[in-house]
Design an enzyme around this catalytic site. Structure first.
Site, PDB file in Angstrom:
ATOM      1  CD  GLN A 146      -3.087  -0.868   2.514  1.00  0.00           C
ATOM      2  OE1 GLN A 146      -2.193  -0.843   3.297  1.00  0.00           O
ATOM      3  NE2 GLN A 146      -4.330  -0.225   2.726  1.00  0.00           N
ATOM      4  CE1 TYR A 149      -6.064   3.666   2.842  1.00  0.00           C
ATOM      5  CE2 TYR A 149      -3.957   2.982   4.569  1.00  0.00           C
ATOM      6  CZ  TYR A 149      -5.350   3.498   4.660  1.00  0.00           C
ATOM      7  OH  TYR A 149      -6.822   3.664   5.351  1.00  0.00           O
TER       8      TYR A 149
HETATM    9  N1  LIG Z   1     -11.250  -0.219   8.236  1.00  0.00           N
HETATM   10  C1  LIG Z   1      -9.967   0.569   8.187  1.00  0.00           C
HETATM   11  O1  LIG Z   1      -9.420  -0.710   8.213  1.00  0.00           O
HETATM   12  C2  LIG Z   1      -9.222   1.714   8.171  1.00  0.00           C
HETATM   13  C3  LIG Z   1      -8.502   1.848   9.344  1.00  0.00           C
HETATM   14  C4  LIG Z   1      -7.586   2.834   9.577  1.00  0.00           C
HETATM   15  C5  LIG Z   1      -7.962   4.050   8.839  1.00  0.00           C
HETATM   16  N2  LIG Z   1      -9.046   4.148   8.020  1.00  0.00           N
HETATM   17  C6  LIG Z   1      -9.408   4.882   7.711  1.00  0.00           C
HETATM   18  O2  LIG Z   1     -11.142   5.859   7.547  1.00  0.00           O
HETATM   19  C7  LIG Z   1     -11.321   6.313   7.484  1.00  0.00           C
HETATM   20  C8  LIG Z   1     -12.818   6.032   6.630  1.00  0.00           C
HETATM   21  O3  LIG Z   1     -12.562   4.831   6.335  1.00  0.00           O
HETATM   22  P1  LIG Z   1     -13.729   3.307   6.954  1.00  0.00           P
HETATM   23  O4  LIG Z   1     -12.845   2.672   7.037  1.00  0.00           O
HETATM   24  O5  LIG Z   1     -15.012   3.661   6.986  1.00  0.00           O
HETATM   25  O6  LIG Z   1     -14.340   3.402   5.165  1.00  0.00           O
HETATM   26  P2  LIG Z   1     -15.363   3.228   4.269  1.00  0.00           P
HETATM   27  O7  LIG Z   1     -15.106   2.804   3.155  1.00  0.00           O
HETATM   28  O8  LIG Z   1     -16.171   2.340   5.135  1.00  0.00           O
HETATM   29  O9  LIG Z   1     -15.660   4.673   4.903  1.00  0.00           O
HETATM   30  C9  LIG Z   1     -15.975   5.738   3.795  1.00  0.00           C
HETATM   31  C10 LIG Z   1     -16.254   6.703   3.718  1.00  0.00           C
HETATM   32  O10 LIG Z   1     -15.412   7.860   2.728  1.00  0.00           O
HETATM   33  C11 LIG Z   1     -16.663   7.942   1.515  1.00  0.00           C
HETATM   34  N3  LIG Z   1     -15.925   8.565   0.046  1.00  0.00           N
HETATM   35  C12 LIG Z   1     -14.972   8.233  -0.069  1.00  0.00           C
HETATM   36  N4  LIG Z   1     -14.415   9.049  -1.035  1.00  0.00           N
HETATM   37  C13 LIG Z   1     -15.318  10.413  -1.151  1.00  0.00           C
HETATM   38  C14 LIG Z   1     -15.096  11.501  -1.333  1.00  0.00           C
HETATM   39  N5  LIG Z   1     -14.294  11.215  -3.223  1.00  0.00           N
HETATM   40  N6  LIG Z   1     -15.707  12.249  -1.318  1.00  0.00           N
HETATM   41  C15 LIG Z   1     -17.016  12.585  -0.606  1.00  0.00           C
HETATM   42  N7  LIG Z   1     -17.141  11.129   0.157  1.00  0.00           N
HETATM   43  C16 LIG Z   1     -16.466   9.997  -0.136  1.00  0.00           C
HETATM   44  C17 LIG Z   1     -17.335   6.369   1.015  1.00  0.00           C
HETATM   45  O11 LIG Z   1     -18.253   6.379   0.668  1.00  0.00           O
HETATM   46  C18 LIG Z   1     -17.344   6.105   2.270  1.00  0.00           C
HETATM   47  O12 LIG Z   1     -18.877   6.533   3.027  1.00  0.00           O
HETATM   48  C19 LIG Z   1     -10.592   6.809   5.841  1.00  0.00           C
HETATM   49  O13 LIG Z   1     -10.038   8.167   6.119  1.00  0.00           O
HETATM   50  C20 LIG Z   1      -9.450   5.537   6.400  1.00  0.00           C
HETATM   51  O14 LIG Z   1      -8.494   5.568   5.625  1.00  0.00           O
HETATM   52  C21 LIG Z   1     -10.109   2.702   8.036  1.00  0.00           C
HETATM   53  C1  LIG Z   2      -1.778  -4.972   5.917  1.00  0.00           C
HETATM   54  C2  LIG Z   2      -2.237  -3.440   4.920  1.00  0.00           C
HETATM   55  C3  LIG Z   2      -3.950  -3.956   4.751  1.00  0.00           C
HETATM   56  C4  LIG Z   2      -4.597  -3.256   4.302  1.00  0.00           C
HETATM   57  C5  LIG Z   2      -6.047  -3.149   3.426  1.00  0.00           C
HETATM   58  C6  LIG Z   2      -6.922  -2.557   3.664  1.00  0.00           C
HETATM   59  C7  LIG Z   2      -6.493  -1.379   3.595  1.00  0.00           C
HETATM   60  C8  LIG Z   2      -7.200  -1.451   4.858  1.00  0.00           C
HETATM   61  C9  LIG Z   2      -6.172  -0.066   5.256  1.00  0.00           C
HETATM   62  C10 LIG Z   2      -5.988   0.775   7.126  1.00  0.00           C
HETATM   63  O1  LIG Z   2      -5.583   1.621   6.658  1.00  0.00           O
HETATM   64  C11 LIG Z   2      -4.556  -0.003   7.853  1.00  0.00           C
HETATM   65  C12 LIG Z   2      -4.321  -0.022   9.021  1.00  0.00           C
HETATM   66  C13 LIG Z   2      -3.510  -0.430   9.507  1.00  0.00           C
HETATM   67  C14 LIG Z   2      -2.862  -1.947   9.809  1.00  0.00           C
HETATM   68  C15 LIG Z   2      -3.230  -2.697  10.314  1.00  0.00           C
HETATM   69  C16 LIG Z   2      -3.132  -3.181  11.763  1.00  0.00           C
HETATM   70  C17 LIG Z   2      -2.116  -2.913  12.438  1.00  0.00           C
HETATM   71  C18 LIG Z   2      -2.020  -3.031  13.824  1.00  0.00           C
HETATM   72  C19 LIG Z   2      -0.442  -2.713  14.427  1.00  0.00           C
HETATM   73  C20 LIG Z   2      -0.507  -2.720  16.018  1.00  0.00           C
HETATM   74  O2  LIG Z   2      -1.558  -4.283  16.689  1.00  0.00           O
HETATM   75  O3  LIG Z   2       0.340  -3.062  16.441  1.00  0.00           O
END
Ligand SMILES: NC(=O)c1ccc[n+]([C@@H]2O[C@H](COP(=O)([O-])OP(=O)(O)OC[C@H]3O[C@@H](n4cnc5c(N)ncnc54)[C@H](O)[C@@H]3O)[C@@H](O)[C@H]2O)c1
Ligand SMILES: CCCCC/C=C\C=C\[C@H](O)C/C=C\C/C=C\CCCC(=O)O
Length: 259
Positions: A146, A149
């Site tokens: 990634q 990202y």
């Molecule tokens: N799910 C995970 O494991 C995880 C981990 C760490 C961080 N995050 C971060 O958390 C945040 C929320 O992600 P999530 O997991 O809820 O994902 P998700 O895909 O469930 O939700 C993301 C939301 O953003 C909206 N979106 C995407 N592009 C857009 C745009 N151009 N304009 C307006 N809205 C838009 C989508 O429609 C969706 O409702 C993100 O910034 C993501 O990177 C997620």
């Molecule tokens: C390993 C990458 C997986 C990619 C899956 C797709 C999107 C997910 C994006 C999230 O932002 C992933 C975030 C972080 C990775 C997760 C866990 C780390 C835990 C570290 C710890 O427990 O110490």
């Protein structure tokens, strides 16, 4: 924080899994901004059921469209009279269309922060407020699968910390913090299976699943709890909150600068 006053919030990127159910607030006024109409309308229906009609509005908007994003902020202020809390949460995982990933995950967070300041900072004659920018634990890991990202999530941390320093030094009256979750149970995690999202890195999908098994997957309720802490603790500015299964909610610490 604006919490005692009950908001108003603008929440950019609604999240499919209904994070708002887990926010523990007595009264809520919120604009939910999302590209996806179905997600946004479902979110608003949940909010209506929880808090009563008229307290929330869904604004369909692509956060990468600058004018539309500006309008979304203005509509929120027109509706609720002010703005207290801004959550820059919209994010995508797309290594194939990596330029879009930079636009959504980093450029739009920067724009969202600047617009938030226009509506909340004392520099603009406003009353103050709180901003949360959502990064990821990906910013602290080796993630060969990634690269872009990960770069955007590093960028969100660097931008947020620098802006938090500016806010403190110039007395904006706005606290700006960053939230870094590990894996959370949301639709985003499923993108790891898709070549359309991962491009050539899709070959790592089994590694991802192993990582998820190893580190575990968080429930959105813990992310809501972390957000509430960032919003309600007046001592936090420039904080980097991490949330993992192993350690729960905790903060990253940085070494002091040495000459
Ligand atoms: N799910 C995970 O494991 C995880 C981990 C760490 C961080 N995050 C971060 O958390 C945040 C929320 O992600 P999530 O997991 O809820 O994902 P998700 O895909 O469930 O939700 C993301 C939301 O953003 C909206 N979106 C995407 N592009 C857009 C745009 N151009 N304009 C307006 N809205 C838009 C989508 O429609 C969706 O409702 C993100 O910034 C993501 O990177 C997620
Ligand atoms: C390993 C990458 C997986 C990619 C899956 C797709 C999107 C997910 C994006 C999230 O932002 C992933 C975030 C972080 C990775 C997760 C866990 C780390 C835990 C570290 C710890 O427990 O110490």
């Amino acid at each position: 924080s604006g919490l005692q006053r009950g908001g108003p919030w603008i929440f950019l990127g609604a999240q499919g899994q209904g994070l708002f159910q887990d926010f523990c607030v007595p009264v809520l006024q919120v604009a939910v901004v999302d590209l996806n109409k179905t997600v946004g309308e479902q979110c608003q229906a949940q909010l209506d059921a929880e808090f009563g009609e008229g307290r929330s509005v869904f604004i369909q908007c692509d956060v990468t469209h600058g004018d539309a994003l500006r309008d979304a902020f203005q509509r929120t202020v027109d509706q609720f009279g002010r703005l207290d809390i801004v959550i820059n949460n919209a994010g995508i995982n797309n290594e194939k269309n990596w330029e879009k990933t930079i636009q959504v995950n980093l450029t739009s967070v920067i724009k969202g922060t600047y617009l938030a300041l226009e509506h909340m900072s004392k520099e603009y004659g406003k009353q103050g407020g709180t901003i949360i920018n959502v990064s990821s634990m990906a910013a602290f890991l080796h993630s060969p699968h990634q690269p872009v990202y990960t770069a955007t999530k590093h960028g969100v941390i660097g931008f947020t910390r620098a802006m938090a320093d500016a806010a403190a030094q110039d007395d904006y009256g706005v606290r700006i913090n960053v939230l870094c979750p590990a894996f959370v149970d949301t639709p985003l995690l499923h993108t790891v299976e898709e070549e359309d999202n991962m491009g050539k890195f899709v070959k790592f999908k089994d590694d991802f699943k192993q990582s998820m098994n190893k580190f575990g997957v968080l429930q959105p309720s813990l992310i809501a709890e972390g957000m509430m802490r960032l919003i309600s603790d007046p001592s936090l500015n420039g904080a980097v909150m991490k949330i993992t299964c192993a350690k729960g909610i905790h903060f990253h610490t940085y070494e002091p600068m040495s000459a």
